[in-house]
Scaffold this motif. Structure first.
Motif, PDB file in Angstrom:
ATOM      1  N   LEU A  35       0.814  -1.215   0.000  1.00 51.26           N
ATOM      2  CA  LEU A  35       0.000   0.000   0.000  1.00 51.26           C
ATOM      3  C   LEU A  35       0.849   1.266   0.000  1.00 51.26           C
ATOM      4  O   LEU A  35       0.360   2.337  -0.369  1.00 51.26           O
ATOM      5  N   CYS A  36       2.106   1.162   0.408  1.00 45.00           N
ATOM      6  CA  CYS A  36       2.980   2.336   0.503  1.00 45.00           C
ATOM      7  C   CYS A  36       3.277   2.885  -0.889  1.00 45.00           C
ATOM      8  O   CYS A  36       3.689   2.133  -1.785  1.00 45.00           O
ATOM      9  N   ASN A  37       3.068   4.192  -1.058  1.00 46.93           N
ATOM     10  CA  ASN A  37       3.355   4.818  -2.353  1.00 46.93           C
ATOM     11  C   ASN A  37       4.693   5.560  -2.375  1.00 46.93           C
ATOM     12  O   ASN A  37       5.014   6.230  -3.353  1.00 46.93           O
ATOM     13  N   GLY A  38       5.452   5.438  -1.301  1.00 48.21           N
ATOM     14  CA  GLY A  38       6.781   6.029  -1.268  1.00 48.21           C
ATOM     15  C   GLY A  38       6.825   7.535  -1.108  1.00 48.21           C
ATOM     16  O   GLY A  38       7.841   8.164  -1.410  1.00 48.21           O
ATOM     17  N   CYS A  39       5.742   8.138  -0.599  1.00 48.36           N
ATOM     18  CA  CYS A  39       5.700   9.605  -0.515  1.00 48.36           C
ATOM     19  C   CYS A  39       6.623  10.157   0.565  1.00 48.36           C
ATOM     20  O   CYS A  39       7.022  11.315   0.518  1.00 48.36           O
ATOM     21  N   GLY A  40       6.946   9.362   1.589  1.00 48.37           N
ATOM     22  CA  GLY A  40       7.848   9.804   2.646  1.00 48.37           C
ATOM     23  C   GLY A  40       7.203  10.605   3.756  1.00 48.37           C
ATOM     24  O   GLY A  40       7.880  11.059   4.673  1.00 48.37           O
ATOM     25  N   ALA A  41       5.864  10.773   3.693  1.00 49.67           N
ATOM     26  CA  ALA A  41       5.181  11.591   4.699  1.00 49.67           C
ATOM     27  C   ALA A  41       5.308  10.991   6.094  1.00 49.67           C
ATOM     28  O   ALA A  41       5.445  11.721   7.083  1.00 49.67           O
ATOM     29  N   VAL A  54      13.362   3.152   2.190  1.00 57.62           N
ATOM     30  CA  VAL A  54      14.311   2.170   1.673  1.00 57.62           C
ATOM     31  C   VAL A  54      13.781   1.644   0.345  1.00 57.62           C
ATOM     32  O   VAL A  54      12.687   1.071   0.297  1.00 57.62           O
ATOM     33  N   ASP A  55      14.547   1.856  -0.725  1.00 65.89           N
ATOM     34  CA  ASP A  55      14.126   1.423  -2.058  1.00 65.89           C
ATOM     35  C   ASP A  55      12.732   1.924  -2.408  1.00 65.89           C
ATOM     36  O   ASP A  55      11.907   1.199  -2.989  1.00 65.89           O
ATOM     37  N   GLY A  56      12.458   3.175  -2.031  1.00 65.49           N
ATOM     38  CA  GLY A  56      11.189   3.781  -2.390  1.00 65.49           C
ATOM     39  C   GLY A  56      10.007   3.401  -1.521  1.00 65.49           C
ATOM     40  O   GLY A  56       8.868   3.774  -1.817  1.00 65.49           O
ATOM     41  N   LYS A  57      10.246   2.677  -0.428  1.00 65.92           N
ATOM     42  CA  LYS A  57       9.167   2.261   0.473  1.00 65.92           C
ATOM     43  C   LYS A  57       9.505   2.632   1.913  1.00 65.92           C
ATOM     44  O   LYS A  57      10.671   2.631   2.312  1.00 65.92           O
ATOM     45  N   PRO A  78      11.125  11.650  -2.918  1.00 63.57           N
ATOM     46  CA  PRO A  78      10.776  10.226  -2.920  1.00 63.57           C
ATOM     47  C   PRO A  78      10.824   9.650  -4.328  1.00 63.57           C
ATOM     48  O   PRO A  78      10.780  10.391  -5.322  1.00 63.57           O
ATOM     49  N   LEU A  79      10.898   8.336  -4.410  1.00 68.02           N
ATOM     50  CA  LEU A  79      10.933   7.692  -5.726  1.00 68.02           C
ATOM     51  C   LEU A  79       9.577   7.731  -6.411  1.00 68.02           C
ATOM     52  O   LEU A  79       9.501   7.775  -7.639  1.00 68.02           O
ATOM     53  N   ASN A  80       8.530   7.676  -5.623  1.00 72.68           N
ATOM     54  CA  ASN A  80       7.180   7.699  -6.169  1.00 72.68           C
ATOM     55  C   ASN A  80       6.360   8.741  -5.437  1.00 72.68           C
ATOM     56  O   ASN A  80       6.349   8.775  -4.212  1.00 72.68           O
ATOM     57  N   ALA A  81       5.684   9.568  -6.167  1.00 69.73           N
ATOM     58  CA  ALA A  81       4.790  10.569  -5.595  1.00 69.73           C
ATOM     59  C   ALA A  81       3.760  10.924  -6.656  1.00 69.73           C
ATOM     60  O   ALA A  81       4.048  10.855  -7.861  1.00 69.73           O
TER      61      ALA A  81
END
Length: 228
Positions: free
Chosen positions: A12-18, A31-34, A118-121
């Motif tokens: 479910l993690c989208n890698g936003c870093g929030a 770690v690796d976008g997660k 982040p890698l994905n946002a």
């Protein structure tokens, strides 16, 4: 001991870093976008990270875990993720609308440093990327209007950052729907590292993404533009 602690669903993690930014104890890292729980003993079980997660990837569980170590958290707090690096989309003036008389910012997202983004946002989807050497913002007066408007901006300096940007940029290109890439560099040789990193990332990504390279002189003029 058995206690309440967070659990992160990587699917479910989208890698936003929030969540990493919201965790004042520094228990979570990207770690690796997660998002990943790095230190059980840094998690206080209060869940500041839960409301920050936009996808519901974090929940509380009761399980065997190390006790919360407040002393260790206090000792290491200085090196934890800066809250200011929380990923968020901004509301810049639309690309097709002239800026107001005060100039106005065209920055579309935060953070903008390559090392922090982040890698994905969500803002990466269907985006045009501007990958700029940080000195260009000071050398070129109309950077916001001429280059940042309508683009997601990533900045860095290959001479000052002790990392190879190509791996992270490749992951961003592979994991998101990026329409185009514009590289904005200075005329100085060290900026060649930024251009090489982008070209390597494009090659590794396996995608056919248009790439424009613009070179700015130290006196603030455009010396070369390969994309026009």
């Amino acid at each position: 001991m058995t206690r309440k602690i967070i659990e992160i669903d990587a699917h479910l993690c989208n890698g936003c870093g929030a969540c990493a930014a919201a965790c004042h104890e520094g228990a979570i890292a990207m770690v690796d976008g997660k998002a990943k729980l790095m230190r059980e003993d840094f998690c206080d079980g209060l869940g500041d990270c839960l409301p920050a997660c936009p996808t519901g990837a974090i929940r509380f569980v009761e399980r065997e875990a190390k006790a919360y170590d407040a002393q260790a958290v206090s000792a290491g707090r200085a090196v934890h993720t800066c809250p200011g690096s929380r990923a968020r989309a901004l509301q810049p003036h639309p690309a097709d609308v002239p800026a107001p008389s005060d100039g106005g910012s065209r920055l579309a997202q935060w953070p903008c440093q390559i090392r922090l983004v982040p890698l994905n946002a969500p803002y990466f989807q269907n985006s045009a990327l501007l990958i700029a050497a940080d000195c260009t913002a000071y050398a070129y007066a109309r950077l916001h209007e001429d280059f940042m408007r309508g683009r997601v901006t990533l900045i860095g300096c290959p001479k000052l950052d002790p990392v190879d940007y190509s791996e992270k940029l490749a992951a961003i290109l592979q994991g998101n729907d990026v329409r185009s890439v514009t590289v904005l560099r200075m005329e100085v040789p060290c900026c060649g590292g930024l251009e090489r990193a982008v070209r390597t990332a494009l090659s590794v990504s396996g995608k056919e993404i248009p790439c424009r390279v613009v070179t700015i002189g130290v006196e603030g003029t455009v010396l070369e533009d390969t994309g026009r």
